[in-house]
Structure formats: C-alpha cells, structure tokens
Scaffold this motif. Structure first.
Motif, PDB file in Angstrom:
ATOM      1  N   HIS A  97      -4.841  66.834  11.536  1.00 15.05           N
ATOM      2  CA  HIS A  97      -3.417  67.082  11.796  1.00 15.05           C
ATOM      3  C   HIS A  97      -2.999  68.472  11.312  1.00 15.05           C
ATOM      4  O   HIS A  97      -2.294  69.205  12.029  1.00 15.05           O
ATOM      5  CB  HIS A  97      -2.568  66.003  11.129  1.00 15.05           C
ATOM      6  CG  HIS A  97      -1.252  65.802  11.805  1.00 15.05           C
ATOM      7  ND1 HIS A  97      -0.574  64.609  11.814  1.00 15.05           N
ATOM      8  CD2 HIS A  97      -0.470  66.654  12.518  1.00 15.05           C
ATOM      9  CE1 HIS A  97       0.547  64.730  12.490  1.00 15.05           C
ATOM     10  NE2 HIS A  97       0.641  65.963  12.918  1.00 15.05           N
ATOM     11  N   SER A  98      -3.457  68.856  10.138  1.00 19.35           N
ATOM     12  CA  SER A  98      -3.136  70.203   9.644  1.00 19.35           C
ATOM     13  C   SER A  98      -3.809  71.260  10.509  1.00 19.35           C
ATOM     14  O   SER A  98      -3.231  72.318  10.776  1.00 19.35           O
ATOM     15  CB  SER A  98      -3.574  70.352   8.183  1.00 19.35           C
ATOM     16  OG  SER A  98      -2.865  69.466   7.346  1.00 19.35           O
ATOM     17  N   HIS A 198      -0.790  65.510   5.568  1.00 17.72           N
ATOM     18  CA  HIS A 198      -1.409  66.834   5.634  1.00 17.72           C
ATOM     19  C   HIS A 198      -2.104  67.176   4.319  1.00 17.72           C
ATOM     20  O   HIS A 198      -1.833  66.573   3.275  1.00 17.72           O
ATOM     21  CB  HIS A 198      -0.349  67.895   5.950  1.00 17.72           C
ATOM     22  CG  HIS A 198       0.200  67.783   7.337  1.00 17.72           C
ATOM     23  ND1 HIS A 198      -0.359  68.424   8.413  1.00 17.72           N
ATOM     24  CD2 HIS A 198       1.260  67.072   7.823  1.00 17.72           C
ATOM     25  CE1 HIS A 198       0.332  68.121   9.509  1.00 17.72           C
ATOM     26  NE2 HIS A 198       1.318  67.305   9.168  1.00 17.72           N
TER      27      HIS A 198
END
Length: 405
Positions: A97-98, A198
């Motif tokens: 996701h990051s 994150h």
C-alpha cells in the motif's frame, strides 16, 4: 462501535478486547469487539487475518462504525479475549500500500497521470492510470519511485476536519468524506486521504518493481510488487534466467541474444519444414487420387494420413479437391485426439456443414463447417479402419446422384 486501533498504529500486533456481539454467520460466527487491531477490507486493501481468543479469523469487514470479524467458533458475550493479527500478512499489505502511494505520486509528478483504481491481491497489485505509458516512461516511473523509497521519507498520519481539506495539497481526495478525515503524508513525496495501513518510513518498502503493463480502457494498468514480493519476483526471474543460461551454455547477460538466435533458427526451420510438408502433400495426394472410389461422377477419398501433422490436413484436402467432382475426408492423430477434415470441390452439389454431421455421428466426435469445408475431432477410436470404410460407403451412396458443375 469498534475502536479501530489500526488507524493509529499499523505496528500494533495484539490487544485485549471485550466481545460485544457474536452471531451465527454463513461461514462461522461474526463477532463484534469493543476494539480491534485487525484491518477490514477496504480501499483496495484486503482484510487482515489472525486470531481472537485463539480462534482463527477468516474475514474482517466494516459495517458503519463497527468492525465485524468472522471466526470459526463462537465466543461468549462480554468475554475478554486477546486479539492477535497475522503480522506477516499485515506487513506485506503495508509494503504494497505504501509502495502504491509512491508509485502514484511519481506518475503524477512525472507525467501528470492520475490513479483511478488500485487493487491488492494475494500475489500481485495493480494500479490503473488515466493515461497510457511507453516502456521508457515505465522505466523512469520505476526509477523515481525507488528514489523516494531510498530517501527513507517519514510516513505521517494526521486527522483533519473535512472543511480544512481545501487548504491542503493532496494528490488525491476520496469522495463522500465527512467529519474528520485521515491523511497519509510522506513529506517530500505523497499526500492523500487513505484509511489503509502503512509503514513508518518509505525505506521499509524495500523496493518497488513494475512487473507488467498493459493499455487498459484508454489508460494504463500497471502491475507491481513491493518489499518482500519484489524480492521474490527478482529471485524468480534470476532463477529462470540462470536455468536458461545453463541450457544455452552462456552467461546470464547473454541469454537474450541466445534466445533470439534460437528463434531465428527455429523460424527458418519452420519455413523449410512447411515447404517439405507441402511437397510431401503433393506425393500423398497423387497416391490418394489413384486409389479413390468413384460414385457416379464424384471421386470419394476417405483415408487416415499419419505422414502429416494435423495443421497440414486442410492443405492436403484442398489439394485433393482441386480437380472437379471430389470429396476428401482425411483423418490424422495428434496427441490424444483424432482430427478430421472434410473438403468438397467447388461446384459439387454438397454442403460440408451437413456432411460433417455424419462424420460426427460415426466417430462420436464434435465438429462443424459450411460450404466446401468442415472439420472436427474425436477421442481415439478402437475400430478406426471399420469406421473409415463405413463413411466411404455412406458418402458413395449419398453423393452418387449429386451433380457437379
């Protein structure tokens, strides 16, 4: 209402919670807790798995302000339980996701492209952009994304009121927001609204590799891998390249040239092979015509041909039907199936689409056609010779009175 601890600390692996609800569900029992560390599916990110009171969690979803956990066994109401997440799965999701945030930021920065869709699966991630990219642009995008990774930027979580969003420079702002809004910021890099988990700093992403790209709905769909997935992908590619290098007895960096050389040689061999098969077809056609059966004015040729591959059968059938008033039905075997091709001369009063149905019935096969050509296949026949004789006899009777222009 569930206190969502993952919104404040993605690294919190466990907590104690109280069971507020436990109801029978389709795949087990759905449990609501007063607080949780388990992330529900949403925003393109899959749900966490883990254990509640030692019982496996198989799904987590959000319903309003509550988080619903599907577990395998029931729990007593108001019971205090330990909630523990599967950290390996969570950290993988954090890296992906990051990594997606940095990739999307770099695409916006370099090319003015907007992320219009994100999907994270168990083995791959995709991002959809509103513009197409060239191969060179993908390489530049990958380089810039990893520069941001190596810069080890801090990843900050802030909550601001919806009315203050207009004062912020955000790459993307989700629709339908109200009240306090969660912002994920990487100073010097990305900043956007997000509800996902994150890493604390971009260095923990490790690397971001673009593994595939395709033009999609007027834009570009990019498949990528970050962190441990990127490492696994690189190791897989290295293993494949090493195996090819051993096969070609060359260095890894020379594999591409070796493959191109092989492909050139294979293309030449195929052309030669096709020419030889074409000449062989002429000799076979001459023999088959000599042994054809005549029904009225029509020459009937029903034969099994084992000298040619299945893809050459049509060419041979067409060659046989160049003279007027000819029907050719040819069989050959390829792997575990018997293929057949039926061809009629132009001007013969017969429809291949109808005649092929008789072949299907006699062989138990499936096929179709129209006009002068039909084809099909069947499983291996125990009495092929007998079937060919029956079909020859059938066509002799069926075509005996047919005219031929």
């Amino acid at each position: 209402m569930t206190q969502k601890l993952y919104l404040f600390d993605s690294y919190l692996k466990r907590t104690n919670a109280v069971v507020l609800k436990c109801e029978k569900a389709e795949n087990g029992y759905e449990v609501e807790l007063d607080k949780t560390v388990l992330y529900p599916e949403g925003g393109g990110q899959p749900y966490d798995t883990g254990r509640i009171g030692g019982i496996n969690v198989i799904r987590v979803r959000e319903e309003g302000e509550c988080v619903k956990h599907t577990i395998e066994e029931p729990l007593a109401l108001m019971q205090e339980v330990e909630v523990e997440l599967d950290w390996q799965r969570r950290f993988d999701h954090m890296q992906q996701h990051s990594g997606e945030h940095l990739l999307s930021f770099a695409a916006k920065e370099l090319f003015g492209a907007t992320n219009i869709g994100f999907h994270m699966a168990a083995s791959y991630c995709t991002v959809d952009f509103d513009k197409e990219f060239t191969k060179e642009e993908i390489l530049a995008l990958e380089r810039r994304t990893n520069e941001l990774v190596y810069s080890n930027l801090p990843v900050e979580i802030t909550n601001v009121h919806i009315d203050a969003l207009s004062c912020l420079e955000l790459r993307k702002c989700a629709k339908g927001l109200s009240g306090n809004v969660r912002i994920i910021s990487m100073p010097g890099g990305d900043s956007c609204t997000c509800c996902g988990t994150h890493v604390n700093s971009t260095g923990e992403i490790g690397a971001v590799l673009v593994t595939a790209q395709m033009h999609y709905k007027g834009g570009e769909r990019i498949t990528f891998a970050a962190g441990h997935r990127a490492l696994a992908f690189a190791q897989q590619v290295r293993g494949i390249t090493e195996a090819l290098a051993r096969s070609f007895s060359c260095k890894m960096e020379d594999v591409q040239a070796a493959v191109e050389k092989l492909d050139t040689g294979l293309s030449a061999a195929r052309r030669t092979n096709k020419q030889l098969y074409s000449r062989l077809s002429e000799y076979i056609a001459k023999d088959l015509r000599a042994s054809s059966k005549k029904a009225g004015n029509v020459h009937i040729i029903v034969r099994f041909v084992d000298e040619l591959p299945a893809q050459m059968l049509r060419q041979l059938a067409n060659t046989l039907c160049q003279p007027r008033c000819t029907l050719a039905l040819l069989f050959t075997q390829a792997e575990d199936a018997i293929h057949y091709t039926l061809c009629c001369s132009d001007g013969l009063e017969a429809d291949a689409g109808e005649l092929i149905q008789a072949v299907n019935a006699a062989t138990g096969g499936r096929g179709g056609g129209r006009g002068t050509f039909g084809q099909g296949s069947t499983k291996k026949l125990a009495a092929l010779g007998e079937t060919l004789s029956q079909l020859e006899e059938y066509f002799s009777k069926a075509l005996k009175s047919k005219s031929c222009r």
